[in-house]
Design a protein around this motif. Structure first.
Motif, PDB file in Angstrom:
ATOM      1  N   ASN A  93     -70.226  29.514  17.441  1.00 39.27           N
ATOM      2  CA  ASN A  93     -71.488  30.180  17.104  1.00 39.27           C
ATOM      3  C   ASN A  93     -71.485  30.583  15.634  1.00 39.27           C
ATOM      4  O   ASN A  93     -70.565  31.267  15.182  1.00 39.27           O
ATOM      5  CB  ASN A  93     -71.643  31.448  17.941  1.00 39.27           C
ATOM      6  CG  ASN A  93     -71.939  31.148  19.400  1.00 39.27           C
ATOM      7  OD1 ASN A  93     -72.729  30.263  19.701  1.00 39.27           O
ATOM      8  ND2 ASN A  93     -71.301  31.861  20.303  1.00 39.27           N
ATOM      9  N   PHE A  94     -72.527  30.200  14.917  1.00 41.50           N
ATOM     10  CA  PHE A  94     -72.630  30.535  13.492  1.00 41.50           C
ATOM     11  C   PHE A  94     -73.781  31.513  13.253  1.00 41.50           C
ATOM     12  O   PHE A  94     -74.729  31.591  14.039  1.00 41.50           O
ATOM     13  CB  PHE A  94     -72.848  29.261  12.671  1.00 41.50           C
ATOM     14  CG  PHE A  94     -71.694  28.296  12.747  1.00 41.50           C
ATOM     15  CD1 PHE A  94     -70.576  28.462  11.950  1.00 41.50           C
ATOM     16  CD2 PHE A  94     -71.719  27.223  13.641  1.00 41.50           C
ATOM     17  CE1 PHE A  94     -69.496  27.581  12.020  1.00 41.50           C
ATOM     18  CE2 PHE A  94     -70.648  26.336  13.721  1.00 41.50           C
ATOM     19  CZ  PHE A  94     -69.536  26.516  12.922  1.00 41.50           C
ATOM     20  N   VAL A  95     -73.668  32.241  12.120  1.00 40.50           N
ATOM     21  CA  VAL A  95     -74.683  33.246  11.756  1.00 40.50           C
ATOM     22  C   VAL A  95     -75.559  32.654  10.653  1.00 40.50           C
ATOM     23  O   VAL A  95     -75.151  32.608   9.498  1.00 40.50           O
ATOM     24  CB  VAL A  95     -74.015  34.547  11.253  1.00 40.50           C
ATOM     25  CG1 VAL A  95     -75.062  35.648  11.122  1.00 40.50           C
ATOM     26  CG2 VAL A  95     -72.879  34.985  12.173  1.00 40.50           C
ATOM     27  N   PRO A  96     -76.772  32.203  10.984  1.00 45.04           N
ATOM     28  CA  PRO A  96     -77.520  31.348  10.053  1.00 45.04           C
ATOM     29  C   PRO A  96     -77.909  31.987   8.726  1.00 45.04           C
ATOM     30  O   PRO A  96     -77.999  31.287   7.725  1.00 45.04           O
ATOM     31  CB  PRO A  96     -78.771  30.957  10.846  1.00 45.04           C
ATOM     32  CG  PRO A  96     -78.806  31.803  12.049  1.00 45.04           C
ATOM     33  CD  PRO A  96     -77.436  32.330  12.295  1.00 45.04           C
ATOM     34  N   GLU A  97     -78.128  33.299   8.676  1.00 44.59           N
ATOM     35  CA  GLU A  97     -78.609  33.885   7.420  1.00 44.59           C
ATOM     36  C   GLU A  97     -77.614  34.866   6.795  1.00 44.59           C
ATOM     37  O   GLU A  97     -77.980  35.680   5.954  1.00 44.59           O
ATOM     38  CB  GLU A  97     -79.985  34.525   7.638  1.00 44.59           C
ATOM     39  CG  GLU A  97     -81.018  33.473   8.033  1.00 44.59           C
ATOM     40  CD  GLU A  97     -82.454  33.962   8.063  1.00 44.59           C
ATOM     41  OE1 GLU A  97     -82.692  35.157   7.827  1.00 44.59           O
ATOM     42  OE2 GLU A  97     -83.339  33.114   8.338  1.00 44.59           O
ATOM     43  N   ARG A  98     -76.351  34.775   7.188  1.00 43.99           N
ATOM     44  CA  ARG A  98     -75.340  35.635   6.567  1.00 43.99           C
ATOM     45  C   ARG A  98     -74.523  34.864   5.528  1.00 43.99           C
ATOM     46  O   ARG A  98     -74.060  35.404   4.551  1.00 43.99           O
ATOM     47  CB  ARG A  98     -74.404  36.192   7.629  1.00 43.99           C
ATOM     48  CG  ARG A  98     -73.503  37.284   7.090  1.00 43.99           C
ATOM     49  CD  ARG A  98     -72.484  37.730   8.121  1.00 43.99           C
ATOM     50  NE  ARG A  98     -72.136  39.124   7.964  1.00 43.99           N
ATOM     51  CZ  ARG A  98     -71.220  39.739   8.699  1.00 43.99           C
ATOM     52  NH1 ARG A  98     -70.576  39.075   9.651  1.00 43.99           N
ATOM     53  NH2 ARG A  98     -70.937  41.002   8.498  1.00 43.99           N
ATOM     54  N   TYR A  99     -74.299  33.588   5.785  1.00 43.05           N
ATOM     55  CA  TYR A  99     -73.571  32.707   4.862  1.00 43.05           C
ATOM     56  C   TYR A  99     -74.161  31.307   5.046  1.00 43.05           C
ATOM     57  O   TYR A  99     -74.759  31.033   6.103  1.00 43.05           O
ATOM     58  CB  TYR A  99     -72.056  32.715   5.170  1.00 43.05           C
ATOM     59  CG  TYR A  99     -71.731  32.429   6.618  1.00 43.05           C
ATOM     60  CD1 TYR A  99     -71.645  31.119   7.103  1.00 43.05           C
ATOM     61  CD2 TYR A  99     -71.556  33.469   7.538  1.00 43.05           C
ATOM     62  CE1 TYR A  99     -71.374  30.854   8.422  1.00 43.05           C
ATOM     63  CE2 TYR A  99     -71.294  33.216   8.874  1.00 43.05           C
ATOM     64  CZ  TYR A  99     -71.202  31.897   9.303  1.00 43.05           C
ATOM     65  OH  TYR A  99     -70.952  31.633  10.627  1.00 43.05           O
ATOM     66  N   PRO A 100     -74.022  30.440   4.050  1.00 46.60           N
ATOM     67  CA  PRO A 100     -74.609  29.099   4.214  1.00 46.60           C
ATOM     68  C   PRO A 100     -73.839  28.305   5.282  1.00 46.60           C
ATOM     69  O   PRO A 100     -72.656  28.014   5.100  1.00 46.60           O
ATOM     70  CB  PRO A 100     -74.439  28.451   2.831  1.00 46.60           C
ATOM     71  CG  PRO A 100     -74.002  29.544   1.916  1.00 46.60           C
ATOM     72  CD  PRO A 100     -73.364  30.611   2.755  1.00 46.60           C
ATOM     73  N   VAL A 101     -74.476  28.044   6.387  1.00 46.93           N
ATOM     74  CA  VAL A 101     -73.815  27.289   7.460  1.00 46.93           C
ATOM     75  C   VAL A 101     -73.834  25.806   7.094  1.00 46.93           C
ATOM     76  O   VAL A 101     -74.891  25.238   6.825  1.00 46.93           O
ATOM     77  CB  VAL A 101     -74.515  27.542   8.813  1.00 46.93           C
ATOM     78  CG1 VAL A 101     -73.869  26.717   9.914  1.00 46.93           C
ATOM     79  CG2 VAL A 101     -74.478  29.027   9.164  1.00 46.93           C
ATOM     80  N   ASN A 122     -78.257  37.590  10.833  1.00 46.87           N
ATOM     81  CA  ASN A 122     -77.489  38.086   9.682  1.00 46.87           C
ATOM     82  C   ASN A 122     -76.394  39.063  10.084  1.00 46.87           C
ATOM     83  O   ASN A 122     -75.749  39.652   9.245  1.00 46.87           O
ATOM     84  CB  ASN A 122     -78.434  38.768   8.689  1.00 46.87           C
ATOM     85  CG  ASN A 122     -79.402  39.677   9.419  1.00 46.87           C
ATOM     86  OD1 ASN A 122     -79.097  40.146  10.521  1.00 46.87           O
ATOM     87  ND2 ASN A 122     -80.555  39.929   8.845  1.00 46.87           N
ATOM     88  N   HIS A 123     -76.201  39.228  11.397  1.00 49.27           N
ATOM     89  CA  HIS A 123     -75.085  40.021  11.925  1.00 49.27           C
ATOM     90  C   HIS A 123     -75.167  41.511  11.585  1.00 49.27           C
ATOM     91  O   HIS A 123     -74.147  42.182  11.428  1.00 49.27           O
ATOM     92  CB  HIS A 123     -73.738  39.446  11.474  1.00 49.27           C
ATOM     93  CG  HIS A 123     -72.669  39.567  12.525  1.00 49.27           C
ATOM     94  ND1 HIS A 123     -72.029  40.751  12.797  1.00 49.27           N
ATOM     95  CD2 HIS A 123     -72.131  38.653  13.376  1.00 49.27           C
ATOM     96  CE1 HIS A 123     -71.147  40.551  13.772  1.00 49.27           C
ATOM     97  NE2 HIS A 123     -71.201  39.296  14.145  1.00 49.27           N
ATOM     98  N   ASP A 124     -76.358  42.059  11.464  1.00 53.05           N
ATOM     99  CA  ASP A 124     -76.433  43.523  11.392  1.00 53.05           C
ATOM    100  C   ASP A 124     -76.632  44.046  12.824  1.00 53.05           C
ATOM    101  O   ASP A 124     -76.676  43.273  13.780  1.00 53.05           O
ATOM    102  CB  ASP A 124     -77.552  43.996  10.446  1.00 53.05           C
ATOM    103  CG  ASP A 124     -78.940  43.601  10.947  1.00 53.05           C
ATOM    104  OD1 ASP A 124     -79.089  43.258  12.143  1.00 53.05           O
ATOM    105  OD2 ASP A 124     -79.889  43.619  10.132  1.00 53.05           O
TER     106      ASP A 124
END
Ligand SMILES: [Zn+2]
Length: 305
Positions: A93-101, A122-124
């Protein structure tokens, strides 16, 4: 109430102090929740319509990873290659708007039989603060789900409101757990099986698949465990009950050189030891599936709308 205030001040507390506070809270909870963690005997009752796992397997064994940071993304390929060498497959699972996937990495995973999922935006910790916030974010999350060809979702920090998740275009969610008093929102779903979440508004429901083995962060960072005895104990118990052993680890915390670089890392060997353990101790007994395939199996056989 605590949740909102904790996430409100979290950004200004240094990371190591946050960790120290969480460790103290974990120590207290370990004592007060010994009857329900790591094993809560009440969670082993199969669903009413339960007909067992595919091919007559005794229990299910599912591997999932949340890639919380760019550092975790750098370590993903190495971890997936290790799984592949040992004959396993997993969800990342990736966090699309926290780091460039990286599209290339997503493609590498799916081309090699792994699954890619969406882990918030963004994982907040604000997803569930209001219905309006969740609705707004759901629109964006749905776009990533579509773009990535994903069918599943997991909330950051395991915050959850199963009724709101119908906003997402998903076949399954995995933002819950059987029992885990160490989570910020500690209400477990109380089962080691998948279950169906009907929507009630004419839309399709989805399958909920809780994680059931303690998270790596809890065991190796918060509790500073130096072996995988708790994982083994829980796995054996789930196997004996015929449930679903669902593992959640984070490449972010795994040291690929098997060392320990700082207080928030644990050796990759702990993870490979778990995979080898299930292979040796439970050979031929488990249904090893990606979450998307397990969800498909469950909804085809147990969907009750
Ligand atoms: Zn996360």
């Amino acid at each position: 109430m605590f949740l909102k205030s904790y996430y409100g001040i979290k950004p200004v507390i240094p990371r190591l102090l946050q960790l120290a506070i969480r460790r103290i809270r974990a120590c207290v909870k370990l004592r007060t929740h010994a009857d329900v963690w790591p094993i809560d005997e009440k969670t082993a009752i199969p669903p009413k319509d339960w007909t067992g796992w595919p091919d007559g397997k005794k229990f299910a064994f599912v591997l999932t990873h949340d890639v919380d940071t760019a550092k975790g993304q750098e370590r993903t390929r190495h971890m997936a290659d290790l799984e592949r060498e040992l004959g396993f497959t997993a969800l990342y699972n990736f966090v699309p708007e926290r780091y460039p996937v990286q599209e290339e990495l997503r493609n590498y995973l799916t081309e090699n039989g792994f699954e890619v999922g969406v882990h918030g935006l963004n994982h907040d910790g604000k997803y569930y603060n209001s219905r309006a916030i969740f609705r707004e974010r759901a629109l964006k999350i749905n776009r990533y789900i579509k773009d990535w060809g994903s069918v599943g979702f997991r909330s950051p920090s395991m915050l959850h409101n199963l009724a709101w998740l119908h906003d997402l275009e998903i076949q399954y969610d995995s933002s819950t757990f059987d029992t885990d008093p160490f989570e910020p929102q500690p209400d477990g779903v109380g089962t080691i099986y998948p279950f169906w979440v009907p929507s009630g508004n004419g839309k399709a429901g989805y399958v909920e698949i809780p994680y059931t083995l303690p998270q790596d962060f809890t065991l190796f960072v918060l509790m500073r465990q130096r072996n995988i005895d708790i994982w083994k104990r829980k796995l054996d118990w789930i196997a004996s009950k015929g449930g679903m052993a669902l593992v959640l680890t984070h490449p972010d915390y795994v040291n690929p050189e098997n060392g320990r670089n700082g207080p928030e890392e644990y050796p990759l060997k702990f993870y490979s030891d778990l995979l080898k353990y299930v292979q040796q101790k439970h050979r031929g007994e488990y249904y090893h599936a990606l979450p998307k395939d397990l969800a498909k199996f469950y909804s085809e056989n147990h969907e009750n709308g």
